[in-house]
Scaffold this motif. Sequence first.
Motif, PDB file in Angstrom:
ATOM      1  N   LEU A  92       0.834  -1.201   0.000  1.00  0.00           N
ATOM      2  CA  LEU A  92       0.000   0.000   0.000  1.00  0.00           C
ATOM      3  C   LEU A  92       0.872   1.256   0.000  1.00  0.00           C
ATOM      4  O   LEU A  92       0.616   2.196  -0.759  1.00  0.00           O
ATOM      5  N   ALA A  93       1.921   1.253   0.816  1.00  0.00           N
ATOM      6  CA  ALA A  93       2.837   2.396   0.839  1.00  0.00           C
ATOM      7  C   ALA A  93       3.529   2.565  -0.509  1.00  0.00           C
ATOM      8  O   ALA A  93       3.724   3.693  -0.975  1.00  0.00           O
ATOM      9  N   GLY A  94       3.874   1.459  -1.156  1.00  0.00           N
ATOM     10  CA  GLY A  94       4.513   1.532  -2.468  1.00  0.00           C
ATOM     11  C   GLY A  94       3.580   2.102  -3.523  1.00  0.00           C
ATOM     12  O   GLY A  94       4.006   2.893  -4.370  1.00  0.00           O
ATOM     13  N   ILE A  95       2.319   1.711  -3.475  1.00  0.00           N
ATOM     14  CA  ILE A  95       1.348   2.247  -4.436  1.00  0.00           C
ATOM     15  C   ILE A  95       1.162   3.741  -4.236  1.00  0.00           C
ATOM     16  O   ILE A  95       1.159   4.516  -5.198  1.00  0.00           O
ATOM     17  N   VAL A  96       1.055   4.155  -2.975  1.00  0.00           N
ATOM     18  CA  VAL A  96       0.904   5.590  -2.682  1.00  0.00           C
ATOM     19  C   VAL A  96       2.140   6.357  -3.144  1.00  0.00           C
ATOM     20  O   VAL A  96       2.036   7.431  -3.738  1.00  0.00           O
ATOM     21  N   ALA A  97       3.333   5.799  -2.913  1.00  0.00           N
ATOM     22  CA  ALA A  97       4.566   6.479  -3.316  1.00  0.00           C
ATOM     23  C   ALA A  97       4.694   6.544  -4.836  1.00  0.00           C
ATOM     24  O   ALA A  97       5.293   7.490  -5.361  1.00  0.00           O
ATOM     25  N   CYS A  98       4.156   5.567  -5.547  1.00  0.00           N
ATOM     26  CA  CYS A  98       4.261   5.563  -7.007  1.00  0.00           C
ATOM     27  C   CYS A  98       3.272   6.503  -7.683  1.00  0.00           C
ATOM     28  O   CYS A  98       3.369   6.749  -8.878  1.00  0.00           O
ATOM     29  N   VAL A  99       2.316   7.036  -6.929  1.00  0.00           N
ATOM     30  CA  VAL A  99       1.364   7.980  -7.510  1.00  0.00           C
ATOM     31  C   VAL A  99       2.094   9.242  -7.950  1.00  0.00           C
ATOM     32  O   VAL A  99       1.817   9.787  -9.018  1.00  0.00           O
ATOM     33  N   LEU A 100       3.024   9.691  -7.146  1.00  0.00           N
ATOM     34  CA  LEU A 100       3.824  10.859  -7.505  1.00  0.00           C
ATOM     35  C   LEU A 100       5.089  10.401  -8.225  1.00  0.00           C
ATOM     36  O   LEU A 100       5.739   9.445  -7.814  1.00  0.00           O
ATOM     37  N   VAL A 101       5.461  11.070  -9.268  1.00  0.00           N
ATOM     38  CA  VAL A 101       6.623  10.673 -10.059  1.00  0.00           C
ATOM     39  C   VAL A 101       7.908  10.795  -9.245  1.00  0.00           C
ATOM     40  O   VAL A 101       8.797   9.950  -9.347  1.00  0.00           O
ATOM     41  N   VAL A 102       7.989  11.799  -8.405  1.00  0.00           N
ATOM     42  CA  VAL A 102       9.214  12.045  -7.645  1.00  0.00           C
ATOM     43  C   VAL A 102       9.508  10.928  -6.654  1.00  0.00           C
ATOM     44  O   VAL A 102      10.663  10.595  -6.398  1.00  0.00           O
ATOM     45  N   THR A 103       8.488  10.299  -6.115  1.00  0.00           N
ATOM     46  CA  THR A 103       8.683   9.294  -5.069  1.00  0.00           C
ATOM     47  C   THR A 103       8.643   7.862  -5.595  1.00  0.00           C
ATOM     48  O   THR A 103       8.551   6.929  -4.801  1.00  0.00           O
ATOM     49  N   ILE A 104       8.739   7.676  -6.904  1.00  0.00           N
ATOM     50  CA  ILE A 104       8.735   6.321  -7.464  1.00  0.00           C
ATOM     51  C   ILE A 104       9.877   5.461  -6.916  1.00  0.00           C
ATOM     52  O   ILE A 104       9.655   4.288  -6.608  1.00  0.00           O
ATOM     53  N   PRO A 105      11.105   5.982  -6.738  1.00  0.00           N
ATOM     54  CA  PRO A 105      12.143   5.122  -6.139  1.00  0.00           C
ATOM     55  C   PRO A 105      11.768   4.624  -4.745  1.00  0.00           C
ATOM     56  O   PRO A 105      12.083   3.489  -4.382  1.00  0.00           O
ATOM     57  N   PHE A 106      11.064   5.439  -3.970  1.00  0.00           N
ATOM     58  CA  PHE A 106      10.597   5.003  -2.659  1.00  0.00           C
ATOM     59  C   PHE A 106       9.533   3.914  -2.797  1.00  0.00           C
ATOM     60  O   PHE A 106       9.471   2.979  -2.006  1.00  0.00           O
ATOM     61  N   GLY A 107       8.680   4.048  -3.807  1.00  0.00           N
ATOM     62  CA  GLY A 107       7.664   3.030  -4.049  1.00  0.00           C
ATOM     63  C   GLY A 107       8.285   1.700  -4.435  1.00  0.00           C
ATOM     64  O   GLY A 107       7.884   0.644  -3.935  1.00  0.00           O
TER      65      GLY A 107
END
Length: 135
Positions: A24-39
Motif C-alpha cells: 500500500l505504501a509503495g502504491i501511494v509512493a508511485c502515484v507521484l513521479v518524484v517518489t517512485i524510487p521510494f515506491g
Amino acid sequence: MLRLILNVVWLVLSGFWLFLGYMLAGIVACVLVVTIPFGIASFRIGLYALWPFGRDVVRLPTAGAASTIGNVLWIVLFGWWLVIGHIATALALAVTIIGLPLAWANLKLIPVSLLPLGSRIVDSDTSMPGQPVLR
C-alpha cells in the motif's frame, strides 16, 4: 524444511500484514513521479517481508550518491517510524517461545527498512562472498 515451516508461520502471523502495508505504501509512493524510487523500495521490502527466512539483504557497493540522498530522505520521512514499528512488533512476538524466531525475522527487516536504497535482497544460499550482508 525448517525455513519453509518458519516462512509459513511467519506468513500467517505477521508477514502477510506487513506485505500488505508495504505494498500500500509503495502504491501511494508511485502515484507521484518524484517518489517512485521510494515506491519501488517499498515493494522490494514488502516482498522480503512476505518470505524472509532464507534471504539476506546485500548492500550494493556500486550504489551512488543518489541512493545516499534518497536514504537520508527515507530515514527522515519513513525510516524511523518503520524501525519503531518493527521493534514493537518484535517485542510482541517475543512473548512466546514460538514467536522468538518471528521476532528475530522482524528485527532482520530493520536494516532494509531503514536504508532500502542501494541494497538488494538475495537468497542466503546465493549471497556473494565479499559483499556485506546485513543480518
